[in-house]
Each structure stands twice: as structure tokens, then as C-alpha cells.
Motif scaffolding. Structure first.
Motif, short mmCIF file in Angstrom:
data_model
loop_
_atom_site.label_atom_id
_atom_site.label_comp_id
_atom_site.label_asym_id
_atom_site.label_seq_id
_atom_site.Cartn_x
_atom_site.Cartn_y
_atom_site.Cartn_z
N ALA A 238 0.84 -1.20 0.00
CA ALA A 238 0.00 0.00 0.00
C ALA A 238 0.88 1.25 0.00
O ALA A 238 1.85 1.33 0.75
N ASP A 239 0.54 2.20 -0.87
CA ASP A 239 1.30 3.45 -0.89
C ASP A 239 0.65 4.51 -0.01
O ASP A 239 1.12 5.65 0.06
N GLN A 240 -0.45 4.14 0.66
CA GLN A 240 -1.11 5.06 1.58
C GLN A 240 -1.88 4.25 2.61
O GLN A 240 -2.14 3.06 2.40
N GLY A 241 -2.21 4.86 3.71
CA GLY A 241 -2.98 4.17 4.73
C GLY A 241 -4.47 4.42 4.56
O GLY A 241 -4.91 5.25 3.76
N GLY A 242 -5.28 3.69 5.34
CA GLY A 242 -6.72 3.88 5.30
C GLY A 242 -7.46 2.64 5.74
O GLY A 242 -6.86 1.66 6.19
N THR A 243 -8.78 2.68 5.61
CA THR A 243 -9.64 1.55 5.93
C THR A 243 -10.00 0.81 4.66
O THR A 243 -10.38 1.43 3.66
N VAL A 244 -9.86 -0.51 4.67
CA VAL A 244 -10.18 -1.31 3.49
C VAL A 244 -11.68 -1.32 3.28
O VAL A 244 -12.45 -1.81 4.11
N LYS A 245 -12.10 -0.76 2.15
CA LYS A 245 -13.53 -0.68 1.82
C LYS A 245 -13.98 -1.89 1.00
O LYS A 245 -15.07 -2.42 1.19
N LYS A 246 -13.09 -2.33 0.07
CA LYS A 246 -13.48 -3.42 -0.82
C LYS A 246 -12.23 -4.19 -1.23
O LYS A 246 -11.17 -3.61 -1.46
N VAL A 247 -12.37 -5.53 -1.34
CA VAL A 247 -11.29 -6.39 -1.82
C VAL A 247 -11.84 -7.23 -2.97
O VAL A 247 -12.40 -8.31 -2.76
N PRO A 248 -11.72 -6.74 -4.21
CA PRO A 248 -12.35 -7.42 -5.35
C PRO A 248 -11.51 -8.56 -5.94
O PRO A 248 -11.68 -8.90 -7.11
N ILE A 249 -10.62 -9.13 -5.15
CA ILE A 249 -9.76 -10.21 -5.64
C ILE A 249 -9.81 -11.38 -4.68
O ILE A 249 -10.22 -11.24 -3.53
N GLU A 250 -9.34 -12.53 -5.16
CA GLU A 250 -9.23 -13.73 -4.33
C GLU A 250 -8.08 -14.58 -4.86
O GLU A 250 -7.63 -14.39 -6.00
N PRO A 251 -7.56 -15.48 -4.04
CA PRO A 251 -6.44 -16.32 -4.49
C PRO A 251 -6.77 -17.07 -5.77
O PRO A 251 -7.91 -17.47 -6.00
N ASP A 252 -5.75 -17.24 -6.61
CA ASP A 252 -5.82 -17.93 -7.90
C ASP A 252 -6.51 -17.12 -8.99
O ASP A 252 -6.66 -17.59 -10.12
N GLN A 253 -6.92 -15.90 -8.68
CA GLN A 253 -7.55 -15.05 -9.68
C GLN A 253 -6.48 -14.38 -10.54
O GLN A 253 -5.46 -13.91 -10.06
N THR A 254 -6.71 -14.34 -11.85
CA THR A 254 -5.81 -13.64 -12.77
C THR A 254 -6.24 -12.19 -12.89
O THR A 254 -7.43 -11.90 -13.05
N VAL A 255 -5.29 -11.29 -12.79
CA VAL A 255 -5.59 -9.85 -12.92
C VAL A 255 -4.73 -9.26 -14.02
O VAL A 255 -3.65 -9.76 -14.33
N ASP A 256 -5.23 -8.19 -14.62
CA ASP A 256 -4.49 -7.47 -15.64
C ASP A 256 -3.92 -6.19 -15.06
O ASP A 256 -4.37 -5.71 -14.00
N MET A 257 -2.95 -5.63 -15.74
CA MET A 257 -2.38 -4.37 -15.31
C MET A 257 -3.49 -3.32 -15.22
O MET A 257 -4.31 -3.16 -16.12
N GLY A 258 -3.53 -2.61 -14.07
CA GLY A 258 -4.52 -1.58 -13.86
C GLY A 258 -5.77 -2.03 -13.15
O GLY A 258 -6.59 -1.21 -12.74
N ASP A 259 -5.94 -3.35 -12.97
CA ASP A 259 -7.11 -3.84 -12.25
C ASP A 259 -7.03 -3.43 -10.78
O ASP A 259 -5.96 -3.46 -10.17
N PRO A 260 -8.17 -3.04 -10.19
CA PRO A 260 -8.16 -2.70 -8.76
C PRO A 260 -7.96 -3.94 -7.91
O PRO A 260 -8.58 -4.97 -8.14
#
Length: 616
Positions: A589-611
Motif C-alpha cells: 500500500a502506498d497510503q494508509g486507510g480503511t479497506v472498503k473493498k477487496v475485489p480479488i481472491e487467491p488464484d484469480q488472474t488480474v491485468d495491469m490496472g485492475d483494482p
């Protein structure tokens, strides 16, 4: 000899194998993922088959897809290249038990035995090959590792049983690191080698990495083709390899070569392989002084495949290792004796990685080869699968080519390397060529006194920054996305029907109405050599993370998620682990805060720029 070989790989090694096949009169079959449909190995092959999406697990390391492609193509052999399935004993066994298809490599049983490091160590020990002190069996709990460390001292190394190339390899400096690094090594072993087992051994802090190229046939003949010095590494990843080693004398060279032969013979190993050793370096060694016969050396591992740096041995001996892989698989006997193996001159290989050495060797996240003009001349060899205009495929390993330079001696090889690297004209993709040019001015490298820890512990990072600024190129991506129209239709060639997917890029679409394609194509002749790809294409620039959003900086697979909704995190916290370019990457993390959403899970493939994580 075989009629048709399927090469279960991609990029430069696939083309390397196909060239050997062509010289032997063997037809070639490429396999490719969706990401590689325009890649050079596909252009080069006589025929090609799509085996799935970009994710390697769904294509290049999907056992059934690869074997099914071989059946469709009527291939009578499969060559795995290196990486992907090359050291997968389960896949090798499936090929061995498939009627009409030969596995080009060591037997599955040998691969399994030598691929599991504890078994390999036992075999080598029985053959009187010296081994590094370590556990005889895989460790199951962190407590076993701690007990080993208490006996032998820190640092220690945790290694994946099936590991290689730095993957599944963790150095532990203290007890509080054991649990995390144990789990990480297991995770990498499972992800890359389908084997989570790990073992522990004493970590040598200042070694040289010396390896011996082996060829062994089914008639009991074992030959070694001399050694390669692969000591210039960064985090266990080789960058420059050369042979013969400038650091060892002929007596030590003979000891290491014969140890490799005896170990391979004891393992009843066949085909090509590499026996790797760690040689204890003397940091007080003077310029011009070599390591002699009283130097300690230890067995490290056997790579049960062709290696990236096999080219060095080929240049030194004139022996085509890939051709001999094919001949041995076909049952031929080695036609030369050990005394016939003559090392001539000196050869150096430079891995051309699409990475920025000044940014911690960060892999390029895209780009287009606006200029691709490799060097030439006497003693210069290029192994690649690229042509000007190609888009960089970032889904796999970052190595895009290899430059191999040979000279009558090391001094000439280095002088020729300087010339060749200066000639190498690349625009549009960042590479580590500036790093290589810098190393050819580095005193420790020039006198051959560097160890495997030199880059990590001793080289001044500012010299890399200066080299990148002086000689580096930047990644260029297409600004405008080109319109692509896809059409599916059926054609018939010589009585055989094919389902064809046609892409129309830019300009007016092709009017297919009334077009007679029933006799299109020729079939039977060799495929044309790689042509320049059309300029343009998607490309992709890194976008700045939006406020409160942590984005993926590269395409990859999520291995671990470390935060949940509602967690409070601070800048610098690791929110997830992303596997990309065969390495685990902590996403911080490049900043602190409260986690609002985690749209990923293990074994998921992500592309560059995906949140990855959204903060508030």
C-alpha cells in the motif's frame, strides 16, 4: 528419425528447437496461447495449434491440451524446451504412455528422482559426489528447520524439491524468518512445480555457480561438454553465463566434470541435462590466480532438461545439443568419445530481458518493438523469435532473446561483446542491455572474481542507474487502440476442413461474399520464416492508481490476499502477493486507510490496472 515434433514451449527456445528439427528434416508443430497468437514461434512452425487462454496453467502447462494438440497434428514426438512442462515428470509419463508419441528428454522416473532434491542428493552422495550439508528428507514443520539451523548456524537455505531458477528458494537469516519463508517456498513449489515439499541445507555465502553440460544415451555412454560459469546472478536469477570458467584451473575443472559424469551415470540418466555445483570462492584471490584442486565444491542440483545457457557449450564444442536430444530420444548412440570433446575459445551469453535494471529489474509491462536490429559479425549468435513491429507479450518470462558471443579467448570474447552490445539497436521496449554493457567495464567481473552474491551485496546500484541513463531505452506503447474485426469461417485444404478465425486490423473489412476458399493454401511445404508484424496493436500504458485504489502494476495471478474489508492498514503494508514473470511480488500500500473493498481472491488472474484493494 521422427517425422514431426511438437514443441511444447514458446519464444526463442521453441524456435531454437524448430531450427534443429528443420536441419534434421523433421516437421514442426507450435502450440500457443491466446496471448501468443502473433508470436514468432507460431510464425516459424510448419503448423500451429491454439491450446488455451493466456494463463499458463490453462495453456502451456495444461497436460491434456498439449497432448491433444500433438494427436491432432499427428506428431510423433514432443520436445518441451525449458520451463513450463520441461521438468514435469507427470507430464513426461503421460507422453511416454501415449501411443505413437515419444518424449524428447529423460525418462519420467529419472526426472522424478533427480527433480526431487533430497533423492538427488542421496544418489550423488552414494556416487561420492560431494554435497552441501542438509536434510536428507523433506521438512514438514518450521520446528525442523529451526533445529537444523541450531546445529549448523545461520544463514540456511529453504529449497523447493522441484525448484530451479530461484523459484522456491528462500534464504533464512534468523529464526523469526523461518515460518514466513517456509510457507513462501512451499507456495512457490506448488505453483511452479506441482510439489510443495521443501528441504533445508547450509547456505554458502560466497560461492561460484559452476555447472556441467551432460549428454547421455540409452547405450550407457555419458559425455560432459565442459563447464559453464553462471556466477553473475541477481536473486538466484542468472544474467550472464560463460565458459570455460576463468576462475578454476584444469585440475579442478577435471574433478568437477568427472563428478558430473559419475553422478549422472549412477542415476541411470539419459538425454541432455546439467549438473550444477557450488564452488567456494576465495575472496582474497589475486588477479590472474585460479581456484585449484584443493577447492571445495558441492553438488547443487540436476536440471533434467535443456537449459537457457546451453548455447555456451554449443559454441565451445561445436556440438548441437538439441539435435542430440532428438537423436538420443530416437535411440541413437553418441558418436563421439569424451576425448573427442574439445573446448575451443571462450563464449559468453547475455540474457536480453525486457526489464529495467535501474528499477530493481522491474519487468516491462508492455511495449512495441519499433526498432529491432540485432548485432552480427564473426563470433556473434542471436537466439530469438522477435521481429520489428512485434508487441511485447508480458504474460510469461521477461527474457525475450539471448546474445551469445565467442572469441579465441576471454579477452576477445569481452571485446567482441562490447562491440555487439553497442550495435544492438532496440527501441520501444526497455531491456537490460545497459546493465550488460556496464558489467563489461566492471573490474570484479573482468578479472573473474565475482561470486553469486556480487550483484546483490557488493555492486553499487548507482552504477546501474548511470548505465541505464547512458545507454537505456524506454518502453513505448500504442496511443490509439486499433479497431479489430474478427470473422469465423470454414476452409477446406486438400480435402481437410479447417475452422479459421480471421482478424482484420484497421482499414475497411474484407468482403468475403463470393470468395472461393475451398482450395486455398498449399500445405506440405515449409512455413515462411518470421516476418515483421504489423505496427500498432493494443499496447498498454501503466495508469496511475486512483485515490484510495491500489491497482495491479502488471498482469499476474493472485497467490495470497492479506487484508479484509474493514481492516486498518498503513502505507507500506503488504495487501496481497501477486505472481508475475515467475516471481512472487508483494503488493504494498502506498497510503494508509480503511479497506472498503477487496475485489480479488487467491488464484484469480488480474491485468495491469485492475483494482486490487479499495481504501476509504
Amino acid at each position: 528419425m521422427f517425422d514431426k515434433v511438437l514443441v511444447a514451449n514458446r519464444g526463442e527456445i521453441a524456435v531454437r528447437v524448430m531450427r534443429a528439427c528443420e536441419e534434421l528434416g523433421i516437421g514442426t508443430v507450435a502450440v500457443y496461447s491466446d496471448a501468443d497468437k502473433d508470436s514468432g514461434h507460431v510464425r516459424y512452425a510448419d503448423e500451429a495449434y491454439n491450446i488455451g487462454p493466456a494463463r499458463a496453467a490453462d495453456s502451456y502447462i495444461d497436460h491434456e491440451s498439449v497432448i491433444e494438440a500433438a494427436k491432432k497434428a499427428d506428431a510423433d514426438a514432443i520436445h518441451p524446451g525449458y520451463g513450463f512442462l520441461a521438468e514435469n515428470a507427470e507430464f513426461a509419463r503421460k507422453v511416454e504412455t501415449t501411443d505413437g508419441i515419444t518424449w524428447v528428454g529423460p525418462a519420467a522416473d529419472s526426472m522424478k528422482t533427480l527433480g526431487e532434491k533430497t533423492e538427488a542428493r542421496a544418489i550423488m552422495s552414494d556416487a561420492d559426489v560431494p554435497i552441501v550439508p542438509g536434510t536428507k528428507d523433506p521438512v514438514e514443520e518450521p520446528a525442523e528447520i529451526e533445529a537444523f539451523a541450531e546445529e549448523h548456524g545461520y544463514p540456511i537455505a529453504i529449497k523447493a524439491e522441484g525448484g530451479g531458477g530461484g523459484r522456491g528458494f528462500k534464504v533464512v537469516e534468523s529464526a523469526d524468518e523461518i515460518e514466513d519463508k517456509f510457507e513462501s517456498a512451499q507456495r512457490e513449489g506448488e505453483a511452479y512445480f506441482d510439489n510443495p515439499s521443501v528441504f533445508v541445507e547450509r547456505f554458502l555465502e560466497n560461492p561460484r555457480h559452476i555447472e556441467v553440460q551432460i549428454l547421455a544415451d540409452h547405450h550407457g555412454n555419458v559425455r560432459h561438454l565442459g563447464e559453464r560459469d553462471c556466477s553473475l546472478q541477481r536473486r538466484q536469477q542468472k544474467l550472464i553465463e560463460e565458459g570455460p570458467s576463468a576462475a578454476i584451473d584444469d585440475d579442478l575443472r577435471e574433478q568437477i566434470g568427472e563428478a558430473a559424469r559419475e553422478g549422472v551415470r549412477a542415476a541411470e540418466y539419459t538425454n541432455a541435462g546439467t549438473v550444477e555445483f557450488l564452488v567456494e570462492e576465495d575472496p582474497e584471490r589475486e588477479k590472474g590466480e585460479t581456484l585449484g584442486a584443493d577447492t571445495n565444491f558441492y553438488f547443487l542440483e540436476v536440471n533434467t532438461r535443456i537449459q537457457v545457457e546451453h548455447t555456451v557449450s554449443e559454441e565451445l564444442t561445436g556440438i548441437d545439443i538439441v539435435k542430440w536430444q532428438l537423436r538420443i530420444a530416437d535411440g541413437e548412440e553418441l558418436s563421439f568419445s569424451q576425448d573427442d570433446v574439445d573446448l575451443r575459445g571462450h563464449a559468453i551469453e547475455y540474457r536480453i530481458n525486457a526489464e529495467n535494471a535501474a528499477e530493481e529489474f522491474a519487468p516491462a509491462t508492455g511495449g512495441s518493438l519499433e526498432t529491432w536490429d540485432p548485432p552480427g559479425g564473426i563470433g556473434v549468435r542471436m537466439d530469438d523469435a522477435l521481429r520489428q513491429g512485434d508487441e511485447l507479450v508480458t504474460d510469461y518470462d521477461s527474457m525475450i532473446a539471448k546474445l551469445i558471443v565467442r572469441g579465441e579467448d576471454r579477452a576477445e570474447a569481452i571485446a567482441r561483446s562490447k562491440r555487439a552490445l553497442a550495435e544492438f539497436d532496440i527501441e520501444g521496449v526497455v531491456t537490460i542491455i545497459p546493465f550488460h554493457r556496464m558489467m563489461l567495464e566492471d573490474e570484479e567481473f573482468l578479472i573473474g572474481r565475482h561470486s553469486t552474491k556480487y550483484l546483490d551485496d557488493h555492486l553499487d546500484p548507482e552504477t546501474i542507474d548511470e548505465a541505464q541513463e547512458k545507454w537505456g531505452t524506454e518502453t513505448t506503447v500504442a496511443e490509439d487502440e486499433e479497431e479489430v474485426t474478427e470473422r469465423d469461417f470454414t476452409v477446406e485444404v486438400n480435402g481437410k476442413r479447417f475452422e479459421v478465425n480471421l482478424e482484420e486490423r484497421g482499414g475497411a473489412g474484407i468482403d468475403l461474399e463470393g470468395l472461393d476458399v475451398s482450395g486455398a493454401g498449399g500445405g506440405g511445404g515449409p512455413a515462411p520464416r518470421p516476418e515483421a508484424a504489423e505496427a500498432g496493436g493494443d499496447g498498454g500504458a501503466t495508469t496511475a492508481a486512483g485515490e484510495g485504489v491500489i491497482e495491479a502494476e502488471m498482469q499476474g495471478t493472485i497467490l495470497e490476499v492479506n487484508v479484509e474489508e474493514g481492516d486498518e492498514i498503513a502505507a507500506g503494508d503488504v495487501v496481497c502477493v501477486l505472481e508475475a514473470m515467475k516471481m512472487e511480488n508483494d503488493i504494498v500500500a502506498d497510503q494508509g486507510g480503511t479497506v472498503k473493498k477487496v475485489p480479488i481472491e487467491p488464484d484469480q488472474t488480474v491485468d495491469m490496472g485492475d483494482p486490487l484493494v479499495v481504501l476509504e
